[in-house]
Design an enzyme around this catalytic site. Structure first.
Site, PDB file in Angstrom:
ATOM      1  N   ASP A 200       0.914  -1.016  -0.075  1.00  0.00           N
ATOM      2  CA  ASP A 200      -0.022  -0.002  -0.043  1.00  0.00           C
ATOM      3  C   ASP A 200       0.891   1.250  -0.033  1.00  0.00           C
ATOM      4  O   ASP A 200       1.873   1.244   0.954  1.00  0.00           O
ATOM      5  CB  ASP A 200      -0.810   0.006   1.200  1.00  0.00           C
ATOM      6  CG  ASP A 200      -2.134   0.948   1.372  1.00  0.00           C
ATOM      7  OD1 ASP A 200      -2.730   1.158   0.508  1.00  0.00           O
ATOM      8  OD2 ASP A 200      -1.784   1.991   2.034  1.00  0.00           O
ATOM      9  N   GLU A 251       1.736  -0.487  -4.919  1.00  0.00           N
ATOM     10  CA  GLU A 251       0.743   0.692  -5.348  1.00  0.00           C
ATOM     11  C   GLU A 251       1.553   1.875  -5.445  1.00  0.00           C
ATOM     12  O   GLU A 251       1.953   2.617  -4.722  1.00  0.00           O
ATOM     13  CB  GLU A 251       0.010   0.928  -4.292  1.00  0.00           C
ATOM     14  CG  GLU A 251      -1.498   1.975  -4.645  1.00  0.00           C
ATOM     15  CD  GLU A 251      -2.031   2.479  -3.671  1.00  0.00           C
ATOM     16  OE1 GLU A 251      -3.188   3.229  -3.872  1.00  0.00           O
ATOM     17  OE2 GLU A 251      -1.664   2.622  -2.351  1.00  0.00           O
TER      18      GLU A 251
END
Ligand code: GLC
Length: 522
Positions: A200, A251
């Protein structure tokens, strides 16, 4: 040589809270996911990526992790997670889990200890606690990814850094505990059989400890800092210590394709999401450019390109492509944006065939295979997303793409579960449900199933060649399969072919109508 399964995989993104509810409490859970694994096998996916399932107060949909080694009780137990990984594997589906290195929850034991310990204590050194100015100003004027400032003041007067919500304090990656803990968390999940990790906000964990303002020094104080690469080399060593090869997926939101590709060097991440393609408007020139630049930036590092139409953060394609401005940008999201849904759905079907035909990894966000639109009329008191609240209510937030999936034509939550769903579903959900689309040859679900099956049998390699075409047409060859998409206002003749394999809508004789994609065999 370990089989590089991810290079041309189809990876299905599950947002567990909204996928399927096994215990009837209105919140999706692992029992729900397990019950729907055969659906995913039949859809034809190679892997699932689950957004965070860890113990969390859910201040940001689970991206505020309180304990990485426990499953949130709303979703189930660690034993159920292990069962899920095993059952998926038995159906030929690998599991990818989400890890959030930038921050933890304010309920994480480290942060609680930091608050309790007070200024100057070693417990505070795992985070970024600082004194503000004598006038009571925070240490920097940075802007949070969720709007507003990035510092919150605690009772003793110090401020702590959070690039996202107040309830997501940022970790200090210069601290050895932080690095050690994350490598252990990777091992914890790899030991339980997960095939990969989605990282993330992968460009954000490292900060300039001098805390300059943005633009004050040559490097950005918290984005894409060089020190990150060493961290990911450490993670790669952990992944590579498993003989069957585990995968790291970043990401990475970066405008510069070359900075992006640095994360994909052979001793760093295996793969990263391609948001450039997702953010472009529905225009041949724009998408052609995004495809070419993606191929160009990935080739030198040998990483597979990835293709993403949406995820749990962005406006659903069936809605986005029905707008005058069909690009995606977080700052552009507003209530009451006029949308032509019929056009959006037609284009979303064509987009599905376009992305499924490209070489590399394909991501499918749950519900896109049903053509679900963004739900834009949720009652304001149902909204949960901190992005909405921190924008002062100007940004509708991301709840509209997180509405529970419809499985049946009717029932209290269209088959999502036996209780009222945590976000209300529109009445249209019944006609978009899996049951309604299952046997319909013209449905989005049937299109996805056919495309994924054909992709698996016919589009195995990585070869790719542009075909000469009109300006408003995208056309390329993957071996003896051609993909042609017409973005123009008028139908165009199909290139020569032996067989029409699949189309996103009906042809006009031998011509390809507006907003239609075709796969042809030559
Ligand atoms: C990522 C996630 C998003 C989350 C944010 C903070 O962008 O995809 O859902 O809110 O990171 O963790």
């Amino acid at each position: 040589m370990v089989a590089q399964w991810w290079r041309n995989a189809v990876i299905y993104q599950i947002y567990p809270r909204s996928f399927a509810d096994g215990n009837g409490d209105g919140v999706g859970d692992l029992a729900g996911v397990r019950s729907r694994l055969p659906y995913l096998r039949d859809l034809g996916v190679d892997a699932v990526w689950l957004t965070p399932w860890y113990a969390s107060p859910q201040a940001d949909g689970g991206y505020d992790v309180a304990d990485y080694r426990a499953i949130d009780p709303a979703f189930g137990t660690l034993a159920e997670a292990e069962a899920l990984i095993g059952e998926a594997a038995a159906l030929g589906i690998r599991t990818i889990v989400d890890v959030v290195p930038n921050h933890v929850s304010d309920e994480h034991p480290w942060f609680r200890a930091a608050l309790a310990a007070g200024p100057g204590a070693p417990e505070r050194a795992r985070f970024w606690f600082r004194d503000g100015s004598p006038a009571g100003e925070p240490p920097t004027g940075w802007t949070s990814a969720f709007s507003g400032g990035t510092w919150t003041r605690v009772e003793d007067g110090q401020w702590y850094l959070h690039l996202f919500d107040t309830r997501q304090p940022d970790l200090n990656w210069n601290h050895p505990d932080v690095r050690r803990e994350h490598e252990e968390v990777l091992r914890f999940w790899f030991d339980r059989g997960v095939a990969g990790i989605r990282i993330d906000s992968a460009t954000m964990p490292v900060k300039d400890p001098a805390f300059p303002e943005v633009g004050e020094s040559a490097d950005h104080p918290f984005l894409d800092r060089d020190e990150l690469h060493d961290i990911y080399r450490g993670w790669r060593a952990v992944a590579d210590s498993y003989a069957d090869g585990r995968v790291l997926v970043g990401e990475i939101w970066l405008d510069d394709p070359h900075r992006f590709a640095r994360y994909l060097r052979s001793d760093e991440l295996h793969s990263a999401f391609n948001f450039d393609f997702m953010m472009r408007p529905w225009e041949a020139k724009q998408l052609r450019e995004a495809i070419q630049s993606t191929l160009d930036s990935h080739a030198p590092v040998g990483a597979p390109p990835t293709w993403v139409l949406s995820n749990h953060d962005v406006t659903r394609p069936a809605t986005r492509y029905g707008r005058v401005d069909s690009s995606f940008g977080f700052n552009a999201k507003r209530f009451d944006t006029p949308t032509d849904l019929a056009r959006g759905e037609r284009r979303a079907r064509a987009a599905a065939l376009l992305t499924a035909a490209l070489p590399g990894t394909l991501y499918v966000y749950q519900g896109d295979e049903l053509g679900l639109p963004e739900v834009e009329d949720l009652p304001l008191d149902a909204l949960r997303d901190p992005m909405h609240f921190r924008s002062g209510g100007v940004d509708p937030g991301r709840d509209g793409c997180r509405v529970p999936v419809p499985w049946t034509r009717d029932g209290v939550s269209y088959g999502f579960g036996d209780g009222a769903p945590w976000l209300p579903q529109p009445t249209r959900w019944g006609s978009l449900s899996v049951a309604a689309q299952d046997a319909d040859p013209a449905s989005m679900l049937t299109l996805y199933r056919s495309a994924l099956a054909m992709r698996r049998s016919l589009l195995r390699g990585e070869e790719f060649a542009w075909l000469a075409s009109a300006e408003d047409v995208i056309a390329f060859a993957r071996g003896d399969v051609l993909c042609v998409v017409n973005f123009g206002a008028e139908p165009v003749p199909l290139p020569g072919h032996r067989e029409v394999l699949l189309t996103s809508a009906g042809l006009d004789g031998d011509r390809l109508p507006t907003d239609v994609a075709a796969w042809l065999r030559v």
